[in-house]
Design an enzyme around this catalytic site. Structure first.
Site, short mmCIF file in Angstrom:
data_model
loop_
_atom_site.label_atom_id
_atom_site.label_comp_id
_atom_site.label_asym_id
_atom_site.label_seq_id
_atom_site.Cartn_x
_atom_site.Cartn_y
_atom_site.Cartn_z
N CYS A 111 -118.49 83.06 45.07
CA CYS A 111 -118.79 83.83 43.87
C CYS A 111 -117.88 83.47 42.69
CB CYS A 111 -118.77 85.32 44.21
SG CYS A 111 -119.66 86.31 42.99
N HIS A 118 -120.56 86.90 49.73
CA HIS A 118 -119.25 87.54 49.89
C HIS A 118 -119.00 88.04 51.30
CE1 HIS A 118 -117.26 88.01 46.08
NE2 HIS A 118 -118.40 88.27 45.49
N ARG A 151 -126.84 93.20 36.98
CA ARG A 151 -126.14 92.52 38.07
C ARG A 151 -127.10 92.23 39.22
NH1 ARG A 151 -120.87 92.39 37.29
NH2 ARG A 151 -120.47 91.69 39.41
N1 GLN Z 1 -117.35 87.76 37.67
C1 GLN Z 1 -118.40 87.10 38.28
C2 GLN Z 1 -119.78 87.69 38.08
O1 GLN Z 1 -119.95 88.91 38.04
C3 GLN Z 1 -118.04 86.97 39.74
C4 GLN Z 1 -118.20 88.24 40.53
C5 GLN Z 1 -117.76 88.13 41.92
O2 GLN Z 1 -117.00 87.24 42.34
N2 GLN Z 1 -118.20 89.09 42.70
O3 GLN Z 1 -120.70 86.90 37.98
#
Ligand code: GLN
Length: 244
Positions: free
Chosen positions: A94, A194, A128
């Site tokens: 990520c 993740h 998101r």
């Molecule tokens: N900041 C990045 C995004 O939201 C990575 C997020 C993350 O590593 N969970 O795309």
């Protein structure tokens, strides 16, 4: 035989138990009688990455990505690029995956210029992309089906110099639009997956170990392990996601 693992930025890039992937890498080597050492490389430290066989970089929020920029450009960028060019195995998740690309521009327009080791860039979206998801690795990446968890605003777009790690079956992956997930370049494996990526996906963990052992010793016969519990978790999540 022994693998030397570097856990890069464990202090700033460690979301949803990303660090559990290190435990899995270590255990699957130990269970096979292969030596393993793990060094942490926090912000502010310096180390030569050429000493390592496998580098792990976890995820982080936009804030943490901005925090590490100075440190990254003060030495680790050159070290990482050299290690990647040299064929070191890297698993980046990520925010750590985005960091290997050219840049990340947040939805608010803040630009993080990253290291450009991989031909990709990321732009933040308003909505998101969150949830458990499934993707299938391409044949050159082992072909296994991976269950993971994603939570990102960034939409990542791959240039012609990198291949996707695989294709999305359910969920968003790189950008929720082109059906790709993650990236593969040299021995770098980037993914949005993740948390317990490696515990739940033992075939993918072994692919990483094999890649690193092959580079170091020219051979990588991994003895089979009893993965019954791991595969139960893997298959249960796929069944749940298929039910919708
Ligand atoms: N900041 C990045 C995004 O939201 C990575 C997020 C993350 O590593 N969970 O795309």
């Amino acid at each position: 035989m022994e693998l030397k693992i570097c856990h890069m930025y464990p202090d700033v890039l460690n979301l949803y138990g990303d660090g559990g992937n290190i435990i899995t890498l270590r255990r699957r080597l130990q269970w096979r009688g292969i030596g393993v050492s793990v060094d942490k490389l926090p912000i502010g430290s310096s180390a030569s990455l050429s000493a390592y066989d496998l580098i792990f970089i976890g995820g982080g929020q936009d804030f943490e990505q901005e925090v590490l920029l100075d440190d990254l450009h003060r030495g680790k960028e050159a070290e990482l690029k050299a290690a990647i060019a040299d064929g070191t195995t890297v698993l980046a998740i990520c925010g750590g995956y985005q960091m290997l690309g050219n840049y990340y521009r947040t939805h608010e327009g803040v630009q993080c210029d990253f290291i450009g080791a991989l031909d990709l860039y990321t732009v933040g979206a308003k909505d998101r992309m969150i949830g458990n998801y499934v993707f299938e690795c391409s044949p050159e990446n082992g072909g296994s089906t991976i269950v993971g968890f994603e939570n990102h605003s960034g939409k990542t777009w791959l240039g012609s110099g990198v291949q996707p790690l695989g294709k999305v079956i359910t969920g968003f992956g790189n950008n929720g639009e082109d059906g790709t997930e993650g990236a593969r370049f040299n021995n770098v494996f980037g993914t949005y997956s993740h948390g317990p990526l490696l515990p739940k996906n033992p075939a993918f963990c072994d692919l990483l170990l094999q890649t690193a052992l092959q580079r170091k010793y020219g051979t990588a016969e991994l003895a089979p392990l009893d993965d019954a519990a791991e595969l139960l978790a893997h298959d249960e999540m796929i069944a749940r996601l298929k039910k919708g």
